[in-house]
Design a protein around this motif. Structure first.
Motif, PDB file in Angstrom:
ATOM      1  N   GLY A  55     -14.177  -1.747  -5.061  1.00 17.52           N
ATOM      2  CA  GLY A  55     -14.561  -0.372  -4.803  1.00 17.52           C
ATOM      3  C   GLY A  55     -13.783   0.657  -5.582  1.00 17.52           C
ATOM      4  N   ALA A  56     -12.778   0.251  -6.333  1.00 17.81           N
ATOM      5  CA  ALA A  56     -11.966   1.170  -7.129  1.00 17.81           C
ATOM      6  C   ALA A  56     -11.253   0.349  -8.194  1.00 17.81           C
TER       7      ALA A  56
ATOM      8  N   TYR B 139      -1.368  -3.981  -9.402  1.00 20.43           N
ATOM      9  CA  TYR B 139      -1.415  -2.750  -8.597  1.00 20.43           C
ATOM     10  C   TYR B 139      -0.711  -2.971  -7.264  1.00 20.43           C
ATOM     11  N   ARG B 140      -1.174  -3.929  -6.466  1.00 22.17           N
ATOM     12  CA  ARG B 140      -0.441  -4.314  -5.258  1.00 22.17           C
ATOM     13  C   ARG B 140       0.437  -5.491  -5.645  1.00 22.17           C
TER      14      ARG B 140
ATOM     15  N   ASP C   4      -9.838   5.425  -7.547  1.00 18.88           N
ATOM     16  CA  ASP C   4      -9.405   5.015  -8.885  1.00 18.88           C
ATOM     17  C   ASP C   4      -8.031   5.601  -9.192  1.00 18.88           C
ATOM     18  N   THR C   5      -7.204   4.806  -9.852  1.00 17.82           N
ATOM     19  CA  THR C   5      -5.903   5.271 -10.319  1.00 17.82           C
ATOM     20  C   THR C   5      -5.656   4.697 -11.706  1.00 17.82           C
TER      21      THR C   5
ATOM     22  N   ASP D 175      -0.793   2.136 -11.689  1.00 16.83           N
ATOM     23  CA  ASP D 175       0.291   2.358 -10.737  1.00 16.83           C
ATOM     24  C   ASP D 175       0.676   1.048 -10.061  1.00 16.83           C
ATOM     25  N   VAL D 176       1.820   1.065  -9.384  1.00 13.66           N
ATOM     26  CA  VAL D 176       2.292  -0.088  -8.629  1.00 13.66           C
ATOM     27  C   VAL D 176       2.570   0.344  -7.202  1.00 13.66           C
ATOM     28  N   VAL D 177       1.996  -0.358  -6.235  1.00  6.82           N
ATOM     29  CA  VAL D 177       2.259  -0.150  -4.817  1.00  6.82           C
ATOM     30  C   VAL D 177       2.705  -1.492  -4.250  1.00  6.82           C
ATOM     31  N   THR D 178       3.962  -1.578  -3.830  1.00  9.21           N
ATOM     32  CA  THR D 178       4.503  -2.855  -3.385  1.00  9.21           C
ATOM     33  C   THR D 178       4.113  -3.143  -1.937  1.00  9.21           C
ATOM     34  N   TYR D 179       4.248  -4.413  -1.565  1.00 14.75           N
ATOM     35  CA  TYR D 179       3.943  -4.826  -0.196  1.00 14.75           C
ATOM     36  C   TYR D 179       4.820  -5.998   0.188  1.00 14.75           C
TER      37      TYR D 179
END
Length: 638
Positions: free
Chosen positions: A273-274, A335-336, A467-468, A471-475
């Motif tokens: 979806g993005a 990304y994640r 949409d980006t 980027d990095v988004v940690t988990y």
């Protein structure tokens, strides 16, 4: 999302959902602040000028590098990248770095390698010096594993920037800025990369200033024989397939083949979806000389296959998950990203303990997408799952090592010998985790009356709704559990304890509830061909009879067969897989042991295998009067 009746549990579920949302917003805000800080650091100081010269790569397999590094007087430590993203282990090929000189003002500066960190180089910068010049040569390997063996052939090359630079210890990968230039071998060589702003002057191409993080995340392919196909475009965003080959004939690719990759991009975007890339470039080398590869990057992937990869239908179908696997990593892994895989520099050890998400779910979707994009035929998916389950159900190593330990052990598992891999356990956090995520999908479908699936989780967790750029988004593990509970409440913590942390004597079964069951017959399958004797005698061998693995406890093991042994003859006749298959059938009738003449080094011996159950090959067959959810898994969305 599943709906349930009103009650106290609803409030608790909503609290979990809100905590998940708040955590995501916190990560997003952190990423934005980090990007801003990196931009300020870039503006405050001069970038490192990097010039990588590939002029001699096609003929001599070497690459030379020149760097101008801004410095301050005093002691300085330069690092050669050690822990490489996407490779999950400390395999920076420092043994290939040669000819290192460090100069300031035309004078050579002495340097010393740190005895306890061989990837660290110390140098004393004299007073009054504000920049140093670093020169070195990368000696391309003609053998080896991973990217270190991928340098060049006479007509194509691969530049992996981390192999060709040193960087100062004073910054992070996010705020250390480079101005990279590539010198191509000749004027007729073309290139492709995700790096922005390429400006060509003769054979030299200079790119925009970029952080070390994004530089090493953007390899470059170049070559004489090159084709580029637009796969998808929406405004300024696009996706391309860039193929480089040793011969021009290997680029005679049909429109039908390219259509599958257009379908792939559409299917990925429809599911997530993005997107989290601006422009995505598949970088594909096709060569019978250069080793194959599959390494993920945020806005590109470094892929490699044989010379006939796109023109041979068998090779195309067999490698049908290569590009889809690496493309999926743009969402899952780039990304994640597990927090333990996002250190501030390339010298700190990785925490690979979440590779069952990073690689395991990507293995699941990399394969699923090869059916959704049409590269593989729908009727072969059941055979694929049957082969996976049967292999792991007949794997002795699972009795002592969990998938969690397997993932945590990634730094040495990746480099382990291939012999006895069923006892040692190889990189099973890929394919056994694929079975686990299929079971997660099955549970979600059951819990929600088929209103949701693993796709629902993937869209929320990795798509995140908008949409980006890269980027990095940690988990962490708790975030995965919270994300699944947001789709459907379930004991996901207990589920992962069972299948990741604990010893599981059998692999996860995600197909029985999907309307299928496992059986063994004497008929080979699409994924387990006639020459596979793993489920009968218990060993694997190549076409020449060289044994590459033996299952401990199997009839072959009991008879004394070991790896690195060559089967010379079966019952007195020269070895062939057909001959061994016939011998299995004969033994089933006459009840006589199967005699194998073996060669190990310069020694010969004969063993007798007392096995009388005939050929065995795994299959999934439908369970009558049940819904076929397995076929829903691979159903296209576009």
């Amino acid at each position: 999302m599943a709906t349930v009746g009103p009650g106290p549990k609803d409030a608790k579920r909503e609290d979990r959902r809100m905590r998940y949302i708040r955590r995501f917003l916190t990560f997003t805000a952190f990423a934005a602040v980090f990007s801003f800080a990196a931009a300020r650091a870039q503006a405050a100081g001069e970038p490192i000028v990097l010039r990588v010269d590939t002029s001699a790569a096609p003929s001599q397999n070497v690459v030379t590098t020149r760097e101008i590094i801004p410095v301050q007087p005093g002691k300085l430590t330069l690092y050669y990248p050690k822990w490489l993203p996407g490779q999950h282990q400390p395999v920076g090929p420092i043994a290939n770095l040669a000819g290192l000189t460090i100069r300031a003002g035309g004078t050579d500066l002495p340097w010393r390698r740190q005895p306890l960190d061989l990837y660290a180089i110390d140098v004393d910068v004299p007073a009054g010096v504000n920049s140093i010049e670093v020169n070195d040569t990368y000696l391309g390997a003609t053998f080896g594993r991973y990217s270190s063996a991928r340098v060049a052939t006479s007509n194509l090359l691969v530049v992996t920037w981390d192999e060709n630079l040193l960087y100062p210890s004073t910054g992070t990968i996010q705020n250390t800025i480079f101005r990279p230039t590539i010198v191509l071998p000749a004027s007729n060589w073309q290139y492709a990369t995700a790096l922005p702003g390429g400006r060509r002057d003769g054979n030299a191409v200079t790119f925009d200033e970029v952080s070390l993080e994004h530089l090493i995340d953007a390899p470059l392919d170049a070559g004489v024989n090159y084709r580029r196909w637009l796969l998808w475009q929406n405004g300024n965003a696009s996706a391309y397939l860039n193929a480089f080959a040793d011969t021009s004939e290997e680029l005679n690719v049909s429109d039908a083949t390219i259509a599958h990759y257009r379908k792939l991009v559409g299917e990925m975007l429809a599911m997530y979806g993005a997107r989290h890339w601006r422009n995505y470039n598949f970088l594909l080398t096709m060569s019978d000389v250069l080793p194959g590869e599959g390494i993920e990057h945020h806005e590109s992937s470094d892929d490699g296959g044989g010379g006939d990869y796109l023109t041979n239908p068998v090779a195309f179908e067999r490698g049908g998950d290569l590009l889809s696997h690496e493309f999926n990593h743009s969402w899952d892994g780039k990304y994640r990203m597990p927090a333990g895989l996002y250190p501030p520099n390339l010298q700190l050890p990785y925490d690979d303990s979440l590779l069952w998400v990073y690689e395991g779910m990507t293995q699941y979707y990399g394969n699923v997408m090869s059916w959704r994009d049409g590269i593989r035929k729908p009727e072969t998916y059941a055979d694929h799952i049957a082969q996976l389950y049967a292999y792991y159900d007949n794997q002795p190593g699972r009795k002592w090592r969990s998938i969690g330990d397997d993932a945590t052990s990634g730094p040495f598992i990746y480099s382990a010998p291939r012999g006895y891999s069923a006892e040692r356990r190889g990189e099973d956090f890929y394919s056994e985790s694929e079975l686990m995520w299929l079971k997660v999908d099955s549970i979600i479908r059951q819990q929600t009356n088929d209103q949701s699936s693993l796709d629902t989780f993937a869209k929320a967790f990795f798509g995140n709704g908008g949409d980006t750029g890269p980027d990095v988004v940690t988990y962490d593990r708790n975030d995965v559990i919270a994300g699944l509970n947001a789709v459907t409440p379930y004991d996901w913590a207990g589920f992962f304890k069972t299948w990741i942390d604990d010893i599981a004597l059998h692999p996860p079964d995600g197909f029985t509830a999907e309307g299928w069951k496992l059986v063994y017959t004497a008929t080979p399958s699409h994924d387990v061909p006639k020459d596979n004797f793993w489920y009968s005698l218990g060993f694997g061998a190549n076409a020449d009879g060289l044994v590459n693995d033996v299952r401990l406890g199997s009839p072959a093991w009991t008879a004394g067969l070991g790896v690195d042994t060559k089967v010379i003859a079966v019952n007195g006749r020269s070895y062939s897989s057909d001959g061994l298959y016939d011998a299995l059938q004969t033994a089933q009738t006459n009840r006589n042991p199967i005699d194998l003449l073996l060669q190990h080094g310069d020694s010969y011996r004969t063993i007798s295998i007392a096995y009388y159950d005939g050929p065995r090959y795994p299959h999934l067959v439908r369970i009558d009067n049940t819904p076929d959810r397995l076929s829903e898994v691979i159903k296209a969305k576009t």
